[in-house]
Scaffold this motif. Structure first.
Motif, PDB file in Angstrom:
ATOM      1  N   GLU A   1      58.778   9.225  49.878  1.00 17.81           N
ATOM      2  CA  GLU A   1      59.688  10.282  49.421  1.00 17.81           C
ATOM      3  C   GLU A   1      60.946  10.346  50.288  1.00 17.81           C
ATOM      4  O   GLU A   1      62.063  10.464  49.763  1.00 17.81           O
ATOM      5  CB  GLU A   1      58.983  11.634  49.434  1.00 17.81           C
ATOM      6  N   GLU A   2      60.783  10.270  51.594  1.00 16.82           N
ATOM      7  CA  GLU A   2      61.945  10.420  52.470  1.00 16.82           C
ATOM      8  C   GLU A   2      62.906   9.241  52.354  1.00 16.82           C
ATOM      9  O   GLU A   2      64.122   9.412  52.407  1.00 16.82           O
ATOM     10  CB  GLU A   2      61.486  10.601  53.915  1.00 16.82           C
ATOM     11  N   ALA A   3      62.359   8.027  52.195  1.00 16.81           N
ATOM     12  CA  ALA A   3      63.221   6.862  52.042  1.00 16.81           C
ATOM     13  C   ALA A   3      64.006   6.946  50.734  1.00 16.81           C
ATOM     14  O   ALA A   3      65.199   6.611  50.681  1.00 16.81           O
ATOM     15  CB  ALA A   3      62.393   5.579  52.087  1.00 16.81           C
ATOM     16  N   TYR A   4      63.357   7.411  49.681  1.00 20.56           N
ATOM     17  CA  TYR A   4      64.033   7.595  48.400  1.00 20.56           C
ATOM     18  C   TYR A   4      65.123   8.662  48.528  1.00 20.56           C
ATOM     19  O   TYR A   4      66.258   8.468  48.079  1.00 20.56           O
ATOM     20  CB  TYR A   4      63.012   7.991  47.336  1.00 20.56           C
ATOM     21  N   GLN A   5      64.787   9.787  49.137  1.00 21.26           N
ATOM     22  CA  GLN A   5      65.759  10.869  49.290  1.00 21.26           C
ATOM     23  C   GLN A   5      66.961  10.410  50.119  1.00 21.26           C
ATOM     24  O   GLN A   5      68.110  10.706  49.788  1.00 21.26           O
ATOM     25  CB  GLN A   5      65.104  12.077  49.955  1.00 21.26           C
ATOM     26  N   TYR A   6      66.690   9.680  51.191  1.00 18.54           N
ATOM     27  CA  TYR A   6      67.776   9.190  52.040  1.00 18.54           C
ATOM     28  C   TYR A   6      68.675   8.242  51.251  1.00 18.54           C
ATOM     29  O   TYR A   6      69.903   8.262  51.387  1.00 18.54           O
ATOM     30  CB  TYR A   6      67.210   8.484  53.277  1.00 18.54           C
ATOM     31  N   THR A   7      68.066   7.430  50.397  1.00 16.31           N
ATOM     32  CA  THR A   7      68.827   6.484  49.573  1.00 16.31           C
ATOM     33  C   THR A   7      69.777   7.205  48.637  1.00 16.31           C
ATOM     34  O   THR A   7      70.972   6.885  48.573  1.00 16.31           O
ATOM     35  CB  THR A   7      67.866   5.584  48.778  1.00 16.31           C
TER      36      THR A   7
ATOM     37  N   PHE B   1      63.144  10.336  59.424  1.00 21.21           N
ATOM     38  CA  PHE B   1      64.492   9.930  59.789  1.00 21.21           C
ATOM     39  C   PHE B   1      65.233  10.991  60.584  1.00 21.21           C
ATOM     40  O   PHE B   1      66.466  11.004  60.633  1.00 21.21           O
ATOM     41  CB  PHE B   1      65.282   9.541  58.535  1.00 21.21           C
ATOM     42  N   GLU B   2      64.485  11.890  61.221  1.00 23.96           N
ATOM     43  CA  GLU B   2      65.035  12.816  62.201  1.00 23.96           C
ATOM     44  C   GLU B   2      64.323  12.557  63.516  1.00 23.96           C
ATOM     45  O   GLU B   2      63.094  12.582  63.577  1.00 23.96           O
ATOM     46  CB  GLU B   2      64.851  14.265  61.758  1.00 23.96           C
ATOM     47  N   PHE B   3      65.098  12.299  64.567  1.00 22.13           N
ATOM     48  CA  PHE B   3      64.508  11.849  65.814  1.00 22.13           C
ATOM     49  C   PHE B   3      64.736  12.856  66.937  1.00 22.13           C
ATOM     50  O   PHE B   3      65.622  13.710  66.865  1.00 22.13           O
ATOM     51  CB  PHE B   3      65.107  10.492  66.205  1.00 22.13           C
ATOM     52  N   LYS B   4      63.930  12.752  67.963  1.00 18.35           N
ATOM     53  CA  LYS B   4      64.085  13.606  69.133  1.00 18.35           C
ATOM     54  C   LYS B   4      65.434  13.353  69.801  1.00 18.35           C
ATOM     55  O   LYS B   4      65.954  12.235  69.794  1.00 18.35           O
ATOM     56  CB  LYS B   4      62.950  13.333  70.127  1.00 18.35           C
ATOM     57  N   GLU B   5      65.981  14.387  70.369  1.00 19.33           N
ATOM     58  CA  GLU B   5      67.273  14.274  71.043  1.00 19.33           C
ATOM     59  C   GLU B   5      67.113  13.528  72.373  1.00 19.33           C
ATOM     60  O   GLU B   5      66.064  13.559  73.008  1.00 19.33           O
ATOM     61  CB  GLU B   5      67.856  15.667  71.302  1.00 19.33           C
ATOM     62  N   GLY B   6      68.187  12.860  72.786  1.00 20.89           N
ATOM     63  CA  GLY B   6      68.262  12.286  74.122  1.00 20.89           C
ATOM     64  C   GLY B   6      67.500  10.998  74.340  1.00 20.89           C
ATOM     65  O   GLY B   6      67.299  10.579  75.485  1.00 20.89           O
ATOM     66  N   LEU B   7      67.085  10.329  73.257  1.00 21.88           N
ATOM     67  CA  LEU B   7      66.306   9.103  73.415  1.00 21.88           C
ATOM     68  C   LEU B   7      67.116   7.831  73.167  1.00 21.88           C
ATOM     69  O   LEU B   7      66.594   6.728  73.363  1.00 21.88           O
ATOM     70  CB  LEU B   7      65.100   9.118  72.470  1.00 21.88           C
TER      71      LEU B   7
ATOM     72  N   PRO C   1      74.906  12.664  57.562  1.00 16.05           N
ATOM     73  CA  PRO C   1      75.698  12.393  58.763  1.00 16.05           C
ATOM     74  C   PRO C   1      75.268  11.073  59.389  1.00 16.05           C
ATOM     75  O   PRO C   1      74.221  10.531  59.045  1.00 16.05           O
ATOM     76  CB  PRO C   1      75.367  13.573  59.676  1.00 16.05           C
ATOM     77  N   ARG C   2      76.067  10.572  60.288  1.00 16.93           N
ATOM     78  CA  ARG C   2      75.705   9.352  61.001  1.00 16.93           C
ATOM     79  C   ARG C   2      74.369   9.562  61.714  1.00 16.93           C
ATOM     80  O   ARG C   2      74.161  10.565  62.392  1.00 16.93           O
ATOM     81  CB  ARG C   2      76.795   9.016  62.015  1.00 16.93           C
ATOM     82  N   PRO C   3      73.413   8.622  61.565  1.00 19.06           N
ATOM     83  CA  PRO C   3      72.089   8.799  62.184  1.00 19.06           C
ATOM     84  C   PRO C   3      72.184   8.936  63.699  1.00 19.06           C
ATOM     85  O   PRO C   3      73.075   8.368  64.346  1.00 19.06           O
ATOM     86  CB  PRO C   3      71.347   7.517  61.795  1.00 19.06           C
ATOM     87  N   GLN C   4      71.245   9.676  64.253  1.00 22.14           N
ATOM     88  CA  GLN C   4      71.222   9.906  65.705  1.00 22.14           C
ATOM     89  C   GLN C   4      71.160   8.605  66.490  1.00 22.14           C
ATOM     90  O   GLN C   4      71.718   8.491  67.583  1.00 22.14           O
ATOM     91  CB  GLN C   4      70.001  10.760  66.073  1.00 22.14           C
TER      92      GLN C   4
ATOM     93  N   ASN D   1      56.895   1.013  68.390  1.00 22.54           N
ATOM     94  CA  ASN D   1      56.265   2.085  67.622  1.00 22.54           C
ATOM     95  C   ASN D   1      57.293   3.186  67.363  1.00 22.54           C
ATOM     96  O   ASN D   1      57.870   3.745  68.287  1.00 22.54           O
ATOM     97  CB  ASN D   1      55.069   2.626  68.400  1.00 22.54           C
ATOM     98  N   TYR D   2      57.492   3.499  66.097  1.00 23.16           N
ATOM     99  CA  TYR D   2      58.469   4.521  65.734  1.00 23.16           C
ATOM    100  C   TYR D   2      57.969   5.940  66.005  1.00 23.16           C
ATOM    101  O   TYR D   2      58.757   6.871  66.181  1.00 23.16           O
ATOM    102  CB  TYR D   2      58.831   4.400  64.250  1.00 23.16           C
ATOM    103  N   GLN D   3      56.657   6.113  66.045  1.00 21.23           N
ATOM    104  CA  GLN D   3      56.101   7.467  66.077  1.00 21.23           C
ATOM    105  C   GLN D   3      56.550   8.312  67.274  1.00 21.23           C
ATOM    106  O   GLN D   3      56.858   9.504  67.104  1.00 21.23           O
ATOM    107  CB  GLN D   3      54.579   7.397  66.011  1.00 21.23           C
ATOM    108  N   PRO D   4      56.646   7.763  68.502  1.00 18.78           N
ATOM    109  CA  PRO D   4      57.089   8.611  69.622  1.00 18.78           C
ATOM    110  C   PRO D   4      58.519   9.124  69.500  1.00 18.78           C
ATOM    111  O   PRO D   4      58.893  10.067  70.194  1.00 18.78           O
ATOM    112  CB  PRO D   4      56.958   7.667  70.833  1.00 18.78           C
ATOM    113  N   PHE D   5      59.306   8.533  68.621  1.00 23.18           N
ATOM    114  CA  PHE D   5      60.701   8.933  68.478  1.00 23.18           C
ATOM    115  C   PHE D   5      60.899  10.060  67.461  1.00 23.18           C
ATOM    116  O   PHE D   5      61.956  10.680  67.408  1.00 23.18           O
ATOM    117  CB  PHE D   5      61.554   7.730  68.047  1.00 23.18           C
TER     118      PHE D   5
END
Length: 522
Positions: free
Chosen positions: A304-310, A498-504, A379-382, A486-490
């Motif tokens: 769902e999120e990949a479709y929505q982002y598209t 497609f929303e990531f933690k700040e400062g990484l 917006p431009r991705p983090q 691994n994407y999960q820690p981000f």
């Protein structure tokens, strides 16, 4: 004044091709026969109605059976490395069952992958476990088999994109022309995809942009001559395709993007949406899931999120790789577990036809996707400038053309033995920051519509950012390649991909400055 995307009108060497370098959109429904897919105002339409292709990728094997050639389901579907069907009738029934299920799940298009053609001293042939099918001996029978497959797709309400072997050599070109002629009046075909991921599968390692434009122009001319009512595309992978197969200047009707890994997908989609200057779709994406290391629930939310982002970024179609898991030894996890079916249990279609394997939860999401609406530009991705969260080194520099900063340039760096590479992009002022875990030695840089430079640098001076004494010995993950990240820690939370933690994505221990890189108009 900054330089943004360099338009094809600047490209002097393709003046002769300019009239075909623009988007091949139809201006009126009256120009396109009934039931064919066409482009109008940067969207697909059929009979004056918007068509958003929701596409599933499907691999086939070309097999001899009962004095015919049949598009058989890929050997790793259903029984996984054992052909379930062997007669023409059995193969076509199995194929039909699969497409019936696709339609029930909400797909309206299928990308049939018929591009695997090998060559030996007898000529070009489609390989399969039970023998080869040679183009020069069985062209008519191969086309008959494709015609049967198209009829089956049409019976299930599916449009078809045909992925072909690139016609670089004469025998494949002759076969391709015969195919285009044979199906020129068949509206089931949505588009021809003439090449899958040139970045990885081009046979010429150092092709120039000029050469790529010439080749693609010839392919487009061939399609428009022999199949004028069908669309023409190429499947592009990473944005570094711009080094040779520059999507901004190639005369395709629409751009088809292949993108994987949650940390890379938003940045790659965002770049293509801003700098390719053509209608575009996602041709391939997926999150692999085995319900162990990655859960089926994660794959469900990812779809769902990949479709929505598209659609938020302006995409006009969405494709998933692929129909069913195929567990091939020595293949990476991503390649083996992206299917919408596993190999456990039995699935029945609504008409009672049986398919080996159980539908993963993500498959049920696709029927709902058409209800989603675009929520406005993203917006431009983090992590746009450091997609994978590298944190050991950063190289700072600037890209210019005619003394003006170039926006949207691609910067690629590799370590000394070419085992790990990383990408970044220049910002609106032409500046870039290239993050890496290992120091970079080899570089390649280009931008849409501009020249390419390639060079080695062994003399970059890295200074420790915190001012302490240099110590490169304690750096971690120096040889870490992106498939193993691994994407999960981000992730900001467990349900948002497609929303990531700040400062990484802006951390580094050592920094170096690179001189300004000059690109030229082509």
């Amino acid at each position: 004044m900054k330089k943004t995307l360099i338009n094809a009108t600047y490209v002097s060497f393709i003046v002769a091709f300019f009239f075909i370098a623009t988007i091949g959109c139809k201006s009126s429904i009256n120009e396109t026969p009934k039931d064919f897919v066409y482009l109008e105002d940067n969207v697909f339409k059929i009979n004056d109605t918007v068509f958003f292709p929701l596409m599933l990728n499907y691999k086939v094997d070309m097999r001899n059976a009962d004095d015919a050639v049949v598009l058989s389901p890929f050997i790793c579907y259903d029984n996984n490395d054992i052909y379930e069907s062997n007669t023409k009738e059995e193969m076509q029934q199995q194929f039909s069952n699969h497409l019936e299920l696709m339609s029930e799940l909400g797909f309206n298009a299928v990308r049939l992958c018929i591009d695997v053609i090998n060559k030996n001293d007898k000529g070009n042939y489609y390989p399969s476990k039970c023998g080869g099918v040679y183009l020069k001996d069985k062209t008519d029978k191969i086309l008959d088999g494709i015609a049967d497959a198209l009829d089956i797709a049409e019976s299930h309400g599916l449009k078809v994109m045909l992925l072909l072997k690139p016609p670089f050599e004469k025998e494949v070109e002759t076969f391709t022309i015969e195919m285009l002629k044979r199906f020129s009046d068949n509206p089931t075909i949505f588009a021809y995809d003439f090449m899958n991921e040139p970045l990885y599968f081009d046979t010429e390692p150092n092709r120039t942009k000029k050469d790529a434009v010439k080749i693609v122009s010839e392919w487009r001319d061939t399609v428009k001559k022999y199949a004028p009512n069908h669309l023409f595309t190429i499947g592009f992978s990473e944005p570094i395709e711009v080094f040779e197969w520059d999507p901004s200047i190639l005369p395709v009707d629409f751009v088809q993007i292949h993108t994987y890994h949650p940390l890379r997908i938003p940045s790659e989609i965002w770049w293509y949406s801003k700098y390719c200057n053509k209608p575009w779709i996602i041709g391939e994406t997926a999150l692999p899931a085995d319900n162990d290391s990655i859960s089926y629930e994660e794959q469900y939310h990812f779809a769902e999120e990949a479709y929505q982002y598209t659609i938020d970024c302006g995409g006009i179609g969405f494709g998933w790789w692929c129909f069913q898991d195929h567990i091939i030894p020595k293949m990476n996890f991503e390649a083996n577990y992206t299917g919408l079916l596993n190999h456990e249990g039995i699935t029945k279609t609504k008409s009672g036809n049986e398919i080996i394997g159980t539908i993963k939860p993500a498959a049920y999401k696709f029927k709902e996707l058409s209800k989603l609406k675009a929520q406005g530009p993203k917006p431009r991705p983090q992590n746009y400038y450091n997609m994978l969260g590298y944190e050991n080194y950063v190289i700072k520099g600037r890209i210019e053309c005619n003394d003006e900063g170039v926006e949207g340039a691609l910067i690629r760096g590799w370590n000394s033995n070419w085992s790990v590479g990383q990408n970044t992009y220049s910002d609106e002022n032409g500046n870039f920051t290239l993050y890496s875990n290992d120091s970079c030695t080899h570089f390649e840089i280009s931008a849409p519509g501009l020249s390419k430079v390639k060079f080695d640098r062994n003399d970059l001076i890295y200074n420790r950012i915190d001012g302490k004494t240099h110590d490169f010995s304690d750096l971690e993950n120096v040889k870490l390649e992106y498939h193993k990240i691994n994407y999960q820690p981000f992730l900001k939370n467990d349900t948002t991909f497609f929303e990531f933690k700040e400062g990484l994505f802006d951390k580094a221990k050592f920094a170096a400055e690179m001189e300004t890189i000059k690109l030229k108009k082509l």
